[in-house]
Design a protein around this motif. Structure first.
Motif, PDB file in Angstrom:
ATOM      1  N   THR A 305       0.819  -1.221   0.000  1.00 57.43           N
ATOM      2  CA  THR A 305       0.000   0.000   0.000  1.00 57.43           C
ATOM      3  C   THR A 305       0.853   1.270   0.000  1.00 57.43           C
ATOM      4  N   GLN A 326     -11.231   5.123   1.748  1.00 58.11           N
ATOM      5  CA  GLN A 326     -11.023   3.801   1.173  1.00 58.11           C
ATOM      6  C   GLN A 326     -10.512   3.877  -0.271  1.00 58.11           C
ATOM      7  N   GLU A 327     -11.108   4.792  -1.055  1.00 56.94           N
ATOM      8  CA  GLU A 327     -10.710   4.806  -2.473  1.00 56.94           C
ATOM      9  C   GLU A 327      -9.315   5.394  -2.680  1.00 56.94           C
ATOM     10  N   GLU A 328      -8.760   5.983  -1.626  1.00 55.16           N
ATOM     11  CA  GLU A 328      -7.385   6.489  -1.738  1.00 55.16           C
ATOM     12  C   GLU A 328      -6.345   5.415  -1.429  1.00 55.16           C
ATOM     13  N   VAL A 329      -6.812   4.252  -0.951  1.00 59.82           N
ATOM     14  CA  VAL A 329      -5.876   3.158  -0.673  1.00 59.82           C
ATOM     15  C   VAL A 329      -5.582   2.441  -1.987  1.00 59.82           C
ATOM     16  N   ARG A 330      -4.326   2.441  -2.392  1.00 59.08           N
ATOM     17  CA  ARG A 330      -3.932   1.829  -3.665  1.00 59.08           C
ATOM     18  C   ARG A 330      -3.086   0.593  -3.387  1.00 59.08           C
ATOM     19  N   PHE A 331      -3.427  -0.484  -4.050  1.00 57.33           N
ATOM     20  CA  PHE A 331      -2.662  -1.712  -3.861  1.00 57.33           C
ATOM     21  C   PHE A 331      -1.761  -1.953  -5.067  1.00 57.33           C
ATOM     22  N   SER A 332      -0.514  -2.281  -4.779  1.00 52.47           N
ATOM     23  CA  SER A 332       0.429  -2.474  -5.874  1.00 52.47           C
ATOM     24  C   SER A 332       1.353  -3.645  -5.576  1.00 52.47           C
ATOM     25  N   GLU A 395       6.585  -6.778  -8.268  1.00 57.12           N
ATOM     26  CA  GLU A 395       5.391  -6.471  -9.060  1.00 57.12           C
ATOM     27  C   GLU A 395       4.486  -7.693  -9.099  1.00 57.12           C
TER      28      GLU A 395
END
Lengths: 514, 179
Positions: A305, A326-332, A395
């Motif tokens: 995150t 919640q929508e600002e949490v980015r999963f990579s 990745e």
């Protein structure tokens, strides 16, 4: 934000929390026991306060001493880390009474989260599926209990309401063992927790253990930060964790996250926490427990995150509310963590002690190491034998696993035995690489405990063994005039690690092979 | 020249200049240049490659003589993996000698005895749980390393133990207890 906090812990988590404080411009005070005068965490802290003798009960579990230390140094808040006082409702309440902010959930939350029966009820109220259970009322009616047990089916678990981390659990194989199991679990629970309430729970065969990281504002709002797979366990202790849980169907993953949020919103959860689930096959998930603290494995969530969970804890505790939506949490990408313990996997994972006489920690792209020790550190028997966490990000899961394997091969540690080779063997195992893991995996693959190298690595190992023994004067001479043979195999200074407890005449095998 | 004997193989080591050794194992000879020694860490170069290893050597008997070859093992971690090489026992028989697994059972860690499962005179099989101790907040069953008969039991449930304390004696099954 706070100007100064007290970190009431030690080891890698204290070091990790100090780093967040630095980044936030918060002064970090730590406490230390007499056994930890030379520990890494106090070298890195802004201030360090002694709190008493080595036994945890007289230092890191001594709430009075810790509150005194917090007041003495002018801290505004206390971060308990994990373990020790982190989930004790009475300590959280005592902090509040002393005018200190407890960086964690409210005492009420800690009370129900620490009670398996109460937390099961809370989960059920929130519409979260729970594991079938019975006997919560106690064993007053033996026949009724036996009928309930038959309904659940054997084998089953007798669990202590106050238990956790694998403690206070008994497996009962068949009806004949029920009464004895119930009685023994009660006695154990009374001794270990001062609370003898136990109940029966269905035993799921080799389930997966998946958990959801959440963050609540204490007023009913909460977000999730994804899930973690924690199925690789030995004796109910997690060994390797990752995020996200591999190969979960989208609807199961989404369902688990929603269930976790329903539960923590209902109880107005404050701060960081984890909702743990057991998964059967590809199908349903069932609530296991809530861990009302920052968890050991939280770095895998941070890696995918990009967030600092400890910083989020501090912000919520400082009254800033949820710092992101919640929508600002980015999963990579994908992250995997391996826990390096001072223990001997080949002998029942028995904890090891001694001085770390050489240490090189790995690094590189996507590799993070959270260590609580340095070269020269003494690993004692008083505390948890976790030395460091090695976390690799990639990745893809494959890249993360490759990087983890590389990091475990690069790690050099001499002194107490560690589980390094075991971790390396797990990280290289085809089933692990394929993401085919369950809580039974490590028990089903006992050979991993040997951590043996592939055949081509054996030549190097033979050369190293021969050369080391020769240099220590351990080689026998080829005949007369053996100038360098007259010392024992351990060399003049004993084995690496110094305080080695292994001089035993009789060979015996500690530890169980369950 | 010196010789280090392991079970099933041996190494002949000959000095070959400053920090350089010639090591012959099983008919193959390698030149090895020592780069670093720090605690159990040993770093050397051979055939153009650098090898870093952590070596731990332990002997079976506290009364082991001055020679390496008294029975014991070398444990090597190389590239993260672990190889164990038993040392040859010159007194004969190696680790399979009669009596291996017998003797005083000693505590390795400070802790508490939770449970004693055997009494003096009990016959036990290899792998049987003798006692359960709690150390570092976890319970550890201690198992018999060989079949035998339990001699004097010195540990009792609830007792605090320190490294080196004798918990009980394990004797070969046929041996008369002389105590």
């Amino acid at each position: 934000m706070f100007r100064k906090i007290l970190i009431a812990n030690r080891g890698e988590i204290a070091v990790r929390l100090i780093r967040t404080c630095r980044a936030l411009g918060v002064r970090a005070a730590v406490v230390y026991s007499e056994a930890d005068r030379d520990a890494l965490h106090l070298r890195l802290a802004d201030e360090a306060l002694p709190i008493g003798p080595a036994p945890p009960a007289e230092s890191y579990l001594n709430a009075d001493r810790i509150l005194e230390a917090a007041k003495a140094c002018g801290a505004e808040a206390v971060h308990p880390g994990y373990g020790f006082l982190s989930e004790r409702a009475a300590f959280a309440a005592a902090c509040e009474e002393a005018g200190l902010v407890f960086i964690g959930p409210s005492p009420e939350t800690l009370r129900w989260a620490g009670d398996k029966i109460a937390s099961r009820e809370a989960a059920a109220r929130a519409g979260v599926p729970v594991i079938p259970a019975a006997g919560e009322a106690g064993p007053e009616d033996g026949d009724a209990l036996a009928r309930e047990a038959d309904r659940l089916g054997y084998p089953l678990l007798v669990k202590a309401a106050a238990g956790g981390g694998g403690r206070g659990m008994r497996r009962v194989e068949e009806a004949a063992g029920l009464e004895e199991g119930f009685r023994a679990a009660r006695a154990e629970a009374r001794m270990a927790f001062g609370d003898d309430r136990v109940y029966l729970e269905a035993l799921l065969p080799s389930p997966r253990h998946v958990e959801v990281q959440i963050l609540g504002d204490g007023r009913g709002a909460a977000i999730h930060l994804g899930d973690r797979e924690c199925s690789l366990q030995r004796r109910h202790q997690k060994v390797i964790e990752e995020s996200p849980a591999p190969g979960l169907p989208d609807d199961v993953r989404a369902g688990m996250r929603e269930a976790a949020l329903r539960l923590v919103r209902q109880v107005r959860y404050r701060g960081a926490g984890t909702v743990e689930f057991l998964l059967e096959g590809a199908g349903g998930f069932r609530f296991l427990e809530v861990n009302a603290r920052l968890q050991v494995e939280h770095p895998v969530t941070e890696m995918v995150t990009g967030l600092d969970l400890a910083a989020l804890q501090l912000r919520v505790a400082a009254g800033e509310g949820l710092p992101l939506a919640q929508e600002e949490v980015r999963f990579s990408g994908h992250a995997i963590e391996a826990r390096l313990y001072a223990e001997d996997p080949a002998r029942g994972f028995l904890p090891q002690i001694g001085r770390i006489d050489a240490l090189h920690l790995p690094g590189g792209s996507g590799v993070r190491v959270d260590a609580g020790v340095a070269a020269g550190s003494e690993v004692g028997a008083e505390y948890d034998p976790l030395l460091a966490k090695i976390i690799a990000w990639g990745e893809s899961r494959t890249t993360a696993a490759d990087r983890l394997s590389g990091a475990l091969a690069e790690l050099q540690i001499s002194g107490p035995r560690t589980n390094q080779a075991f971790l390396a063997a797990v990280a290289a195992h085809p089933a692990f690489r394929a993401g085919e893991i369950s809580t039974g995996f490590l028990a089903e693959n006992p050979g991993l405990r040997e951590g043996r190298p592939p055949e081509e690595g054996l030549d190097d190992a033979r050369l190293a063994a021969a050369l080391a023994i020769h240099l220590d004067g351990g080689g026998g001479g080829g005949g007369a005039g053996e100038g360098e043979g007259a010392r024992d195999a351990q060399g003049a200074g004993g084995p690496p690690g110094g305080a080695d407890p292994w001089s035993r005449p009789g060979g015996w095998i500690p530890g169980g092979l369950e | 020249m010196s010789r280090v004997r392991f079970e099933g193989w041996e190494a002949e080591i000959t000095p070959a200049g400053e920090g350089v050794h010639r090591i012959r194992i099983g008919g193959e000879s390698r030149e090895v240049r020592l780069l670093r020694r720090e605690g159990g860490l040993i770093v050397f170069e051979t055939e153009g490659r650098v090898v870093s290893a952590v070596v731990r050597v332990e002997v079976d008997s506290a009364a082991a003589g001055p020679r390496a070859a008294e029975g014991g093992r070398a444990e090597v971690i190389v590239a993260g993996r672990r190889a164990v090489f038993p040392l040859e026992d010159e007194s004969g028989g190696g680790s399979s000698r009669e009596g291996a697994g017998h003797g005083p059972l000693r505590a390795e860690l400070p802790g508490t005895v939770i449970e004693v499962r055997v009494s003096e005179g009990d016959l036990v099989a290899a792998g049987d749980v003798l006692l359960v101790i709690e150390a570092m907040k976890m319970e550890h069953p201690l198992r018999a390393g060989a079949a035998g008969r339990v001699g004097r039991v010195r540990a009792e449930a609830g007792a605090q133990i320190r490294p080196g304390d004798v918990l009980l004696d394990l004797l070969p099954a046929e041996e008369q207890d002389s105590v």
